[in-house]
Write an enzyme that holds these catalytic residues in place. Structure first.
Site, PDB file in Angstrom:
ATOM      1  N   ARG A 112      -5.978 -88.277  26.576  1.00 36.73           N
ATOM      2  CA  ARG A 112      -5.802 -88.969  28.054  1.00 36.73           C
ATOM      3  C   ARG A 112      -6.123 -87.940  29.226  1.00 36.73           C
ATOM      4  O   ARG A 112      -7.017 -88.399  29.999  1.00 36.73           O
ATOM      5  CB  ARG A 112      -4.544 -89.492  28.119  1.00 36.73           C
ATOM      6  N   THR A 113      -5.611 -86.772  29.251  1.00 36.42           N
ATOM      7  CA  THR A 113      -6.144 -85.846  30.505  1.00 36.42           C
ATOM      8  C   THR A 113      -7.625 -85.500  30.470  1.00 36.42           C
ATOM      9  O   THR A 113      -8.255 -85.428  31.393  1.00 36.42           O
ATOM     10  CB  THR A 113      -5.302 -84.719  30.186  1.00 36.42           C
ATOM     11  N   LYS A 150     -13.011 -68.376  16.508  1.00 37.53           N
ATOM     12  CA  LYS A 150     -13.300 -67.030  16.004  1.00 37.53           C
ATOM     13  C   LYS A 150     -12.622 -65.902  16.525  1.00 37.53           C
ATOM     14  O   LYS A 150     -12.941 -64.731  16.044  1.00 37.53           O
ATOM     15  CB  LYS A 150     -14.868 -67.186  16.097  1.00 37.53           C
ATOM     16  N   ARG A 176      -7.193 -76.884  29.061  1.00 41.75           N
ATOM     17  CA  ARG A 176      -5.801 -77.242  28.391  1.00 41.75           C
ATOM     18  C   ARG A 176      -5.810 -76.162  27.309  1.00 41.75           C
ATOM     19  O   ARG A 176      -6.788 -76.054  26.897  1.00 41.75           O
ATOM     20  CB  ARG A 176      -5.820 -78.774  27.933  1.00 41.75           C
ATOM     21  N   HIS A 191       1.451 -78.285  34.625  1.00 39.73           N
ATOM     22  CA  HIS A 191       0.382 -79.084  34.509  1.00 39.73           C
ATOM     23  C   HIS A 191       0.202 -80.005  36.104  1.00 39.73           C
ATOM     24  O   HIS A 191       0.603 -81.005  36.181  1.00 39.73           O
ATOM     25  CB  HIS A 191       1.022 -80.236  33.637  1.00 39.73           C
TER      26      HIS A 191
END
Lengths: 138, 316
Positions: free
Chosen positions: B51-52, B80, B101, B129
């Protein structure tokens, strides 16, 4: 108990009793090349009990580390057996590469090459927090 | 380079300006539909959050911009072993702005320090956030028309709920607000958050009983008890149903209460409340997109990527 006085070096005095070994560790004094004496829990007029660290041969230590462990400690620089300077100590605003963040969710725990930085968040309570995740320093 | 990692990176004046911008976008979306033409937003999502990510991408598309997307750590160079710093430097070569994020706390800060374009923290583990808080603030503004003199109830997971911590610090900057912290003992607000309230002498009460306080509230901010924040499955199962809002409980609430939730919801707000006009959580989602649009515009403008911004209140 007597420990010989040093000719050239540093005496960290008036360390709060019990903090001497922590300071020893954080200053990296376990280096086998260094000559170091630790006196713990000795009688003090000012504090009742105190710890003392004497380091022979070097005059350069990280004052920020001392300020973090005990900003009330005193640092005396000795040359040719004489006290030539008393350094003033205060809690530093920032501690770089002294502590490691204990928070397993912190980016600095995963990416080991990141500079470990702790910031003084409250001078009154001497609280330091990780710059990245704000976890309190132990 | 200006980035936004913490809601407190934005001054009160800047927040007000973002809100004014968002309201202007809502009033006249067409005026903004080409403002970011030829600009690229990179959404680097190293932790699942559909959703974000969709909100950021919708925001950029509505500004006429383009989106480059990494939607999981396993499909990126992080798998990696690339560092966040190197990722930020690399992506700066491709995009005009980054939304990131990451599961690790402080990752967005590291990215911002190393990127040569603005970085927006879209969530760093359980830490911060800020764009969720922007969504929350626009919702409070549109519902209450003020940020002062509000009784704000926060309910559920107040320990790990980063949106709760950010909202408390954001609303602590305004006069006359009061906080009611409703949670089980295990999920109480951490002491450093409470210390901020104590230092600023902001009144707050802590309780385990939602019903005893629901009638006092202007805002009820519900949160999900999140499985991924627990180390232990048993603790999660024991606590997840602690605080469920039902139509019956809503009868004791005021008529002008605003029920908010950062979403996704599991079962902490009964679906029957969705039709209650006091339910604001889907408006919050929409508000989040508008605030992300406003923030992208602000940061691109400050970075010199955009030469001008539309005048607020102008007609097309």
């Amino acid at each position: 108990m007597n420990v010989d006085s040093i000719q050239n070096g540093i005496v960290i005095d008036h360390i709060r009793a019990g903090q001497g070994m922590r300071l020893y560790d954080l200053l990296g004094l376990s280096d086998p090349e260094l000559t170091v004496a630790i006196m713990k829990n000795v009688t003090s007029k000012k504090l009742g009990r105190k710890d003392i660290i004497k380091i022979d041969g070097i005059t350069d230590v990280d004052l920020d580390v001392i300020g973090f462990v005990d900003p009330d400690a005193t640092v005396n620089i000795i040359r040719d057996g004489k006290l030539i300077e008393k350094k003033s100590i205060e809690a530093p605003e920032r501690l770089t590469n002294v502590l490691r963040c204990k928070n397993p969710r912190c980016i600095s725990s995963t990416e080991q090459e990141l500079t470990q930085i702790f910031v003084l968040s409250d001078r009154k309570s001497k609280t330091y927090r990780c710059l990245y995740c704000e976890t309190k320093a132990e | 380079m200006r980035s936004v990692i913490d809601i407190l990176d934005l001054s009160k004046e800047e927040l007000q300006d973002l809100i004014a911008r968002a309201e202007d976008i809502i009033a006249d979306p067409e005026k903004y539909q080409d403002v970011c033409r030829h600009k690229k937003l990179a959404t680097l999502f190293f932790e699942p959050s559909t959703r974000t990510r969709l909100s950021f991408e919708a925001a950029m598309y509505e500004l006429g911009g383009n989106v480059l997307s990494v939607s999981s750590a396993s499909s990126s160079s992080a798998a990696k072993g690339e560092s966040v710093a190197d990722t930020a430097k690399t992506v700066s070569c491709y995009a005009d702005i980054i939304a990131m994020r990451h599961p690790k706390e402080g990752a967005a800060y590291v990215a911002a320090k190393n990127a040569s374009v603005p970085v927006i923290n879209a969530g760093d583990g359980g830490h911060l956030h800020p764009t969720q808080t922007l969504a929350d603030l626009l919702t409070i503004w549109r519902e209450k028309k003020r940020f002062t003199g509000l009784t704000i109830g926060l309910c559920g997971d107040l320990k790990f709920g980063r949106t709760v911590h950010s909202l408390i610090s954001a609303m602590s900057r305004y006069e006359g607000n009061r906080f009611v912290l409703i949670s089980p003992d295990e999920l109480k607000v951490p002491s450093y958050v409470k210390n901020v309230l104590k230092e600023k002498e902001i009144p707050y009460v802590q309780t385990g009983d939602l019903m005893s306080v629901i009638g006092d509230l202007d805002i009820l901010y519900m949160t999900r008890v999140q499985r991924e924040r627990f180390f232990n499955e048993e603790d999660y199962l024991r606590l997840k149903d602690s605080y469920i809002l039902t139509p019956d409980k809503m009868k004791s609430a005021r008529e002008d209460l605003s029920v908010m939730h950062p979403l996704p919801r599991v079962n902490e707000i009964s679906v029957a409340i969705d039709d209650d006009r006091r339910a604001c959580y889907f408006k919050q989602v929409l508000n989040g997109k508008y605030m992300r649009m406003a923030l992208i515009l602000k940061l691109l403008y400050e970075a010199g990527s955009l030469k001008t911004l539309p005048k607020k209140g102008d007609s097309v």
